[in-house]
Write a protein that holds these residues in place. Sequence first.
Motif, PDB file in Angstrom:
ATOM      1  N   LEU A 131       0.822  -1.204   0.000  1.00 28.04           N
ATOM      2  CA  LEU A 131       0.000   0.000   0.000  1.00 28.04           C
ATOM      3  C   LEU A 131       0.862   1.262   0.000  1.00 28.04           C
ATOM      4  O   LEU A 131       0.559   2.238  -0.688  1.00 28.04           O
ATOM      5  N   LEU A 132       1.930   1.244   0.782  1.00 33.68           N
ATOM      6  CA  LEU A 132       2.833   2.392   0.831  1.00 33.68           C
ATOM      7  C   LEU A 132       3.421   2.676  -0.545  1.00 33.68           C
ATOM      8  O   LEU A 132       3.440   3.824  -1.006  1.00 33.68           O
ATOM      9  N   MET A 133       3.903   1.634  -1.192  1.00 32.52           N
ATOM     10  CA  MET A 133       4.546   1.827  -2.483  1.00 32.52           C
ATOM     11  C   MET A 133       3.551   2.267  -3.554  1.00 32.52           C
ATOM     12  O   MET A 133       3.856   3.078  -4.416  1.00 32.52           O
ATOM     13  N   ARG A 134       2.325   1.735  -3.506  1.00 30.19           N
ATOM     14  CA  ARG A 134       1.317   2.167  -4.467  1.00 30.19           C
ATOM     15  C   ARG A 134       0.974   3.640  -4.259  1.00 30.19           C
ATOM     16  O   ARG A 134       0.860   4.402  -5.219  1.00 30.19           O
ATOM     17  N   THR A 135       0.811   4.039  -3.014  1.00 29.25           N
ATOM     18  CA  THR A 135       0.506   5.437  -2.723  1.00 29.25           C
ATOM     19  C   THR A 135       1.650   6.331  -3.164  1.00 29.25           C
ATOM     20  O   THR A 135       1.434   7.414  -3.724  1.00 29.25           O
ATOM     21  N   LEU A 136       2.878   5.871  -2.920  1.00 29.91           N
ATOM     22  CA  LEU A 136       4.052   6.647  -3.327  1.00 29.91           C
ATOM     23  C   LEU A 136       4.070   6.852  -4.835  1.00 29.91           C
ATOM     24  O   LEU A 136       4.384   7.940  -5.332  1.00 29.91           O
ATOM     25  N   SER A 137       3.691   5.836  -5.594  1.00 29.43           N
ATOM     26  CA  SER A 137       3.706   5.936  -7.058  1.00 29.43           C
ATOM     27  C   SER A 137       2.605   6.849  -7.586  1.00 29.43           C
ATOM     28  O   SER A 137       2.712   7.393  -8.679  1.00 29.43           O
ATOM     29  N   GLN A 138       1.537   7.022  -6.783  1.00 31.39           N
ATOM     30  CA  GLN A 138       0.414   7.849  -7.210  1.00 31.39           C
ATOM     31  C   GLN A 138       0.525   9.292  -6.744  1.00 31.39           C
ATOM     32  O   GLN A 138      -0.236  10.144  -7.173  1.00 31.39           O
ATOM     33  N   GLY A 139       1.472   9.569  -5.869  1.00 28.53           N
ATOM     34  CA  GLY A 139       1.617  10.908  -5.315  1.00 28.53           C
ATOM     35  C   GLY A 139       1.390  10.892  -3.815  1.00 28.53           C
ATOM     36  O   GLY A 139       0.686  10.028  -3.294  1.00 28.53           O
ATOM     37  N   THR A 140       1.973  11.851  -3.112  1.00 26.88           N
ATOM     38  CA  THR A 140       1.893  11.851  -1.651  1.00 26.88           C
ATOM     39  C   THR A 140       1.243  13.124  -1.111  1.00 26.88           C
ATOM     40  O   THR A 140       1.535  13.562  -0.007  1.00 26.88           O
ATOM     41  N   GLY A 141       0.356  13.727  -1.900  1.00 29.80           N
ATOM     42  CA  GLY A 141      -0.372  14.893  -1.429  1.00 29.80           C
ATOM     43  C   GLY A 141      -1.398  14.515  -0.386  1.00 29.80           C
ATOM     44  O   GLY A 141      -1.618  13.327  -0.100  1.00 29.80           O
ATOM     45  N   PRO A 142      -2.061  15.505   0.204  1.00 32.19           N
ATOM     46  CA  PRO A 142      -3.035  15.238   1.282  1.00 32.19           C
ATOM     47  C   PRO A 142      -4.124  14.251   0.897  1.00 32.19           C
ATOM     48  O   PRO A 142      -4.488  13.378   1.692  1.00 32.19           O
ATOM     49  N   GLU A 143      -4.648  14.347  -0.324  1.00 29.60           N
ATOM     50  CA  GLU A 143      -5.726  13.441  -0.727  1.00 29.60           C
ATOM     51  C   GLU A 143      -5.234  12.002  -0.832  1.00 29.60           C
ATOM     52  O   GLU A 143      -5.907  11.073  -0.389  1.00 29.60           O
TER      53      GLU A 143
END
Length: 205
Positions: free
Chosen positions: A157-169
């Motif tokens: 999950l961390l890596m997927r989120t990192l690949s999609q961007g780390t903004g507030p949303e």
Amino acid sequence: MSRRTDLLDAAIDLVAGAGLRGLTHRAVDAAAGLPEGSTSAYFRTRAALLTAVVERLGERIGTDVDDLAADAAHHPGDAAHAIDRTLELLDCWLSDPAPLAARLELTLEATRRPELSEAMTTWRTAFEALVARILVDVGLGKAAERATLIVACVDGLLMRTLSQGTGPEARRAFVEQARALLTALLVSAHVLDRTGNPLTDVTGV
């Protein structure tokens, strides 16, 4: 912090932003704002620099995991508290994503360089041990197996989120997904057999 630590932290940022191709002694000097030759004075070869970067990264992540373990020790059996604190830590990691991005790069490199693999897995071993202890505290069986699964899922999950961007949303979406995942795996009411069928209710919920 020491100059050596400053250089290694600058190197982590470099790996996160430019990949391993960007990791040169001269680039680290510039990123750290230090005179040319500073990095070479501490790490004579690129291999030595790379090993030190992996160790520093493990140290940074390991310190966070150790702090989480110390907190969990003060709240034995409180799975809800453990989940809340774990989510806080993961959100903190995403708010400063350079170490996560660097870890992704270095994890792949460690598959080609066995000398790096031990340092890369030290923090994960500590994280899995912490999760296993929480599982035991709340009365779930097969703690070691479940802990490995939980850490692997959270990592994904961390890596997927990192690949999609780390903004507030993106971070809010991650926290919601991670909470659902941890609740399902950490506070599950049943231990399952190999076919996925419930064997026994071990939590009383």
